[in-house]
Write an enzyme that holds these catalytic residues in place. Structure first.
Site, short mmCIF file in Angstrom:
data_model
loop_
_atom_site.label_atom_id
_atom_site.label_comp_id
_atom_site.label_asym_id
_atom_site.label_seq_id
_atom_site.Cartn_x
_atom_site.Cartn_y
_atom_site.Cartn_z
N HIS A 101 10.09 7.41 7.86
CA HIS A 101 10.61 7.50 6.50
C HIS A 101 12.09 7.83 6.58
O HIS A 101 12.55 8.46 7.53
CB HIS A 101 9.85 8.57 5.71
CG HIS A 101 8.50 8.12 5.26
ND1 HIS A 101 8.07 8.21 3.96
CD2 HIS A 101 7.47 7.56 5.94
CE1 HIS A 101 6.83 7.73 3.85
NE2 HIS A 101 6.44 7.34 5.06
N ARG A 148 0.83 -1.21 0.00
CA ARG A 148 0.00 0.00 0.00
C ARG A 148 0.86 1.26 0.00
O ARG A 148 0.96 1.97 -0.99
CB ARG A 148 -0.94 0.01 1.22
CG ARG A 148 -2.05 1.07 1.13
CD ARG A 148 -1.64 2.47 1.54
NE ARG A 148 -1.18 2.56 2.92
CZ ARG A 148 -0.76 3.68 3.49
NH1 ARG A 148 -0.71 4.80 2.78
NH2 ARG A 148 -0.32 3.69 4.74
N ASP A 149 1.52 1.52 1.10
CA ASP A 149 2.29 2.75 1.22
C ASP A 149 3.48 2.78 0.27
O ASP A 149 3.92 3.85 -0.16
CB ASP A 149 2.78 2.90 2.67
CG ASP A 149 3.17 4.32 3.02
OD1 ASP A 149 2.92 5.22 2.20
OD2 ASP A 149 3.72 4.54 4.11
N HIS A 151 6.25 4.83 12.52
CA HIS A 151 6.24 4.76 11.06
C HIS A 151 7.23 5.80 10.54
O HIS A 151 6.89 6.97 10.36
CB HIS A 151 4.82 5.06 10.57
CG HIS A 151 4.62 4.93 9.10
ND1 HIS A 151 3.85 3.93 8.54
CD2 HIS A 151 5.05 5.68 8.05
CE1 HIS A 151 3.82 4.08 7.22
NE2 HIS A 151 4.54 5.14 6.90
N ASN A 197 9.81 4.71 2.88
CA ASN A 197 9.77 4.27 4.27
C ASN A 197 11.09 3.62 4.66
O ASN A 197 11.89 3.25 3.80
CB ASN A 197 8.66 3.23 4.46
CG ASN A 197 7.29 3.79 4.19
OD1 ASN A 197 7.07 4.53 3.26
ND2 ASN A 197 6.33 3.41 5.01
N CYS A 228 4.54 9.79 0.28
CA CYS A 228 3.18 10.33 0.32
C CYS A 228 2.95 11.26 -0.85
O CYS A 228 3.69 12.24 -1.02
CB CYS A 228 2.96 11.09 1.64
SG CYS A 228 1.34 11.90 1.75
#
Length: 302
Positions: free
Chosen positions: A210, A16-17, A208, A250, A241
């Protein structure tokens, strides 16, 4: 001496990300094949897609097809991001195991990302959480721009804490604190967690990070020292993002695993199988992934 945890939970967000910010749209069958590979590495949590409008994230427009065609491995949680009631309906129809809601600690980023103010976002997410719980799903919450915003700069810890409190009051099971643009440093992580851990149990929090400026693993180490043992990561360092300029990938799952395993901290994940999955998706996106682990592997082979 620092007492390190014996075990850390890794939550893989690459499908997803990771893929949402790629210029290339990966074929549905390749996404499914990749998720199958990830599920056979020992990972117990995979965020497989996002049920947002294809208008905003066209790379994940096949979310329902992906979610309904994967062969599920017992013991693995298959999660998906949802923005609102419409997204929740699709996620429930696809029978995902966990629903993830999201918002920002920054007013400007929240408007860019969700097209609503923070105040306007709360009731929408509360309805999603309530209905997901009624459907017997666990719910995860993401807070973006915890350590800095591309539009507003530094975000106060009080603002982060207030948003976190609202989400936890809704009944979410876990809150992921996001360094969306990769500006955090270990001292800042310590300062933020010192405040938050006075209000919320550490078992409810995940990190989370990056790796925009190369500080992600250092921030993980500080989080470990503060008692956090759940981390989001993306294989090969995929990610970013679309609504946060400068937000590169990430923290890489393979780099994170290498560090943790070298420290004697277990994850239950097989790094060799994970590497095979990284090489697979690297071929599908048509560019080299930038994790240090893969770069070292490539260097050794040449």
């Amino acid at each position: 001496m620092m007492k390190w945890p014996e075990h850390v939970i890794i939550k893989e967000v690459g499908p997803r990300d990771g893929l949402q910010n790629e210029a290339v749209t990966v074929a549905t069958e390749d996404k499914i094949a990749w998720i199958h590979q990830l599920a056979n590495t020992g990972l117990r949590y995979i965020e497989i897609t996002s049920f947002v409008s294809p208008k905003w994230i066209p790379q994940l427009s096949d979310s329902y097809e992906v979610a309904t065609n994967i062969e599920r491995v017992e013991g693995v949680t298959y999660a998906a991001l949802v923005p609102n009631q419409k997204g929740l309906e699709k996620a429930l129809a696809a029978n995902v195991d966990e629903v993830s809601v999201f918002m920002s600690a920054s007013e400007t980023h929240n408007r860019k990302n969700i097209n609503k103010s923070i105040t306007e976002t709360f009731p929408i997410l509360a309805d999603v959480v309530r209905e997901a719980k009624a459907a017997q799903k666990t719910v995860r919450g993401y807070v973006s721009t915890v350590f800095g915003c591309p539009y507003e700069g530094t975000i106060s810890v009080e603002q982060v804490s207030n948003v976190a409190e609202k989400l936890l009051e809704m009944g979410i099971d876990e809150l992921s604190l996001g360094d969306t643009i990769g500006v955090a440093n270990p001292r800042q992580v310590e300062e933020v967690l010192t405040v938050l851990l006075k209000r919320f149990p550490k078992e409810k929090l995940a990190m989370h990070f990056h790796d925009t400026r190369g500080t992600a693993l250092a921030n993980v180490l500080m989080s470990l020292q503060m008692g956090i043992t759940t981390f989001d990561s993306s294989l090969g360092g995929l990610g970013g993002c679309p609504y946060a300029p400068g937000a590169s990938g990430n923290v890489a799952t393979d780099d994170l695993l290498y560090m943790l395993h070298s420290m004697g901290i277990s994850t239950g994940v097989d790094l060799d199988r994970l590497t095979e999955a990284a090489l697979f998706i690297q071929e599908k996106i048509g560019r080299a992934l930038h994790s240090h682990h893969l770069q070292a592997l490539t260097s050794c082979r040449t």
